[in-house]
Design an enzyme around this catalytic site. Structure first.
Site, PDB file in Angstrom:
ATOM      1  N   LYS A 192      80.764  46.662  21.396  1.00 50.55           N
ATOM      2  CA  LYS A 192      80.917  45.208  21.232  1.00 50.55           C
ATOM      3  C   LYS A 192      80.470  44.485  22.511  1.00 50.55           C
ATOM      4  CE  LYS A 192      82.373  46.238  17.168  1.00 50.55           C
ATOM      5  NZ  LYS A 192      83.676  46.340  16.577  1.00 50.55           N
TER       6      LYS A 192
HETATM    7  C1  LIG Z   1      84.541  46.924  15.477  1.00 47.37           C
HETATM    8  C2  LIG Z   1      85.065  46.126  14.352  1.00 47.37           C
HETATM    9  C3  LIG Z   1      86.393  46.181  13.933  1.00 47.37           C
HETATM   10  C4  LIG Z   1      87.378  47.158  14.489  1.00 47.37           C
HETATM   11  O1  LIG Z   1      87.442  47.102  15.840  1.00 47.37           O
HETATM   12  P1  LIG Z   1      88.242  48.239  16.650  1.00 47.37           P
HETATM   13  O2  LIG Z   1      88.502  47.579  17.964  1.00 47.37           O
HETATM   14  O3  LIG Z   1      87.317  49.399  16.737  1.00 47.37           O
HETATM   15  O4  LIG Z   1      89.478  48.544  15.895  1.00 47.37           O
HETATM   16  C5  LIG Z   1      86.805  45.342  12.921  1.00 47.37           C
HETATM   17  N1  LIG Z   1      85.955  44.492  12.328  1.00 47.37           N
HETATM   18  C6  LIG Z   1      84.663  44.414  12.694  1.00 47.37           C
HETATM   19  C7  LIG Z   1      83.775  43.430  12.023  1.00 47.37           C
HETATM   20  C8  LIG Z   1      84.174  45.247  13.702  1.00 47.37           C
HETATM   21  O5  LIG Z   1      82.886  45.200  14.026  1.00 47.37           O
END
Ligand SMILES: *Cc1c(COP(=O)(O)O)cnc(C)c1O
Length: 389
Positions: free
Chosen positions: A191
């Site tokens: 991210k």
């Molecule tokens: C990465 C992601 C999640 C989950 O995030 P984590 O921190 O890995 O639990 C949820 N929704 C979206 C759209 C994501 O890209």
């Protein structure tokens, strides 16, 4: 050996490392001062009143659903084009889920389809309790229109802003919760900003913040004002709800706090990479990401759609060729309801045609701040070869 180019990856500096080491040498590895400092910094960055950090965005989505009272007998709607966590969070609460198809240009939840589906559901007495729009690739949904439709029916909103820290909508930062009850960011390493694993729920509602704070730590309170038994002793705490251990550690928060200093730089570099791609692909049998005039994307992902007729090649063939060239392309996402687990719940292909045709054509190509110009040239050359070779 070919050098592989991932679709996304973290950028770690010596300052990030030093921040983590400082915590390791300090008194508190968890439940110390760095988590609240990180929460405040994120709240300040996005203009929300409160931030409740958690060990993942998935956990943050779960406690957000809980705080909004989602439970058995309720329904939650989300976008089919998301990671399964957006929808699973509602299932954890014992609720049912359903999906609203996406806009064919932004790939985000379509406000018109949402309004129609809400009207139909209202007529049947089957309104959802919560909707979870997802800011796919880092571009905000049309939140004003979504809020307009939802609030007419008293439906609450959680923004899954996992891709979108640093993005803005109508000139204001995503995460300010102007159009929602809660907004969630993810800090997974692919991210925009990372804490290793981690997430945070933003809100302007003190009561929701308090509830999420309880649910992330066993439903336990140590606040004397909230105790049912007064003056029981210094050791005393009370469990009021069935919560979880979803806490973020101070080690993770220190990394996030240090990373947050470079948020602007990260987004600028991502925008630069996006505009180079836009220009390079202008004449190819590819659809480049359309940008809504109200949204300034954080560019978590750069998704191309392959025009298979004009390219005279299947989506699968293009994808495989890029992988063979060492470009670790990906596909975000398989429509959630097509997952075997969801098919077992009764979902069938055909539910969201726009999402399904996106899935037939989409490829996420490398996009991360540390990507060099040479790497980007290599990606572009491979794509030109694959679709116009
Ligand atoms: C990465 C992601 C999640 C989950 O995030 P984590 O921190 O890995 O639990 C949820 N929704 C979206 C759209 C994501 O890209």
């Amino acid at each position: 050996m070919k050098r592989l180019i991932p679709y996304g990856r973290q950028s770690i500096t010596e300052a990030d490392i030093a921040a983590v080491v400082d915590v390791l040498k300090s008194d508190f590895l968890t439940q110390g001062p760095v988590v609240p400092a990180f929460e405040e910094a994120v709240a300040k960055q996005c203009g929300a009143a409160f931030g409740v950090a958690a060990n993942s965005a998935t956990s943050a989505l779960h406690i957000a659903c809980m705080a909004l009272g989602v439970g058995p007998g309720d329904c939650v709607w989300t976008s089919p084009l998301t990671f399964v966590a957006s929808s699973n969070a509602a299932l954890y609460c014992g609720a049912e889920v359903d999906f609203v198809d996406v806009d064919p240009r932004t790939y985000n939840m379509c406000p018109v389809k949402l309004a129609e589906k809400l009207d139909e559901a209202a007529a049947r007495g089957a309104l959802p309790k919560v909707i979870i729009p997802v800011h796919l690739t880092g571009q905000s949904c049309d939140m004003a229109a979504i809020q307009e439709a939802a609030s007419r029916h008293g439906v609450k909103i959680i923004e899954d802003a996992s891709h979108a820290i640093g993005a803005s909508y109508r000139g204001e930062p995503v995460g300010d919760c102007r159009y929602s009850d809660v907004a969630v960011f993810s800090f997974h390493p692919v991210k925009i900003v990372t804490t290793g694993e981690g997430g945070i729920a933003m809100t302007n509602d003190a009561d929701l913040a308090e509830k999420m704070n309880l649910y992330r730590s066993h439903g336990i309170t140590r606040d004397p004002d909230l105790m049912q038994i007064a003056d029981a002793g210094a050791w005393y705490y009370e469990q009021h709800h069935l919560g979880f251990n979803y806490r973020m550690t101070d080690i993770n928060a220190a990394l996030g706090l240090s990373q947050l200093d470079r948020l602007k730089q990260f987004i600028e570099r991502r925008r630069e990479i996006a505009s180079v791609y836009d220009r390079a692909f202008a004449d190819l049998p590819i659809t480049t990401p359309w940008q809504h005039p109200d949204a300034a994307s954080a560019w978590h992902l750069y998704v191309i759609r392959v025009d298979q007729d004009r390219a005279k090649k299947s989506h699968r063939a293009v994808f495989d060729e890029l992988r063979e060239a060492g470009i670790l392309v990906n596909l975000h996402y398989i429509p959630v309801y097509l997952q075997p687990y969801y098919r077992d719940l009764g979902f069938k292909p055909g539910l969201c045609p726009n999402a399904e045709s996106y899935y037939d054509e989409a490829i996420s190509i490398p996009m991360y701040p540390a990507m060099t110009d040479e790497q980007q040239e290599q990606v572009i050359a491979s794509i030109i070869r694959a679709v116009a070779g």
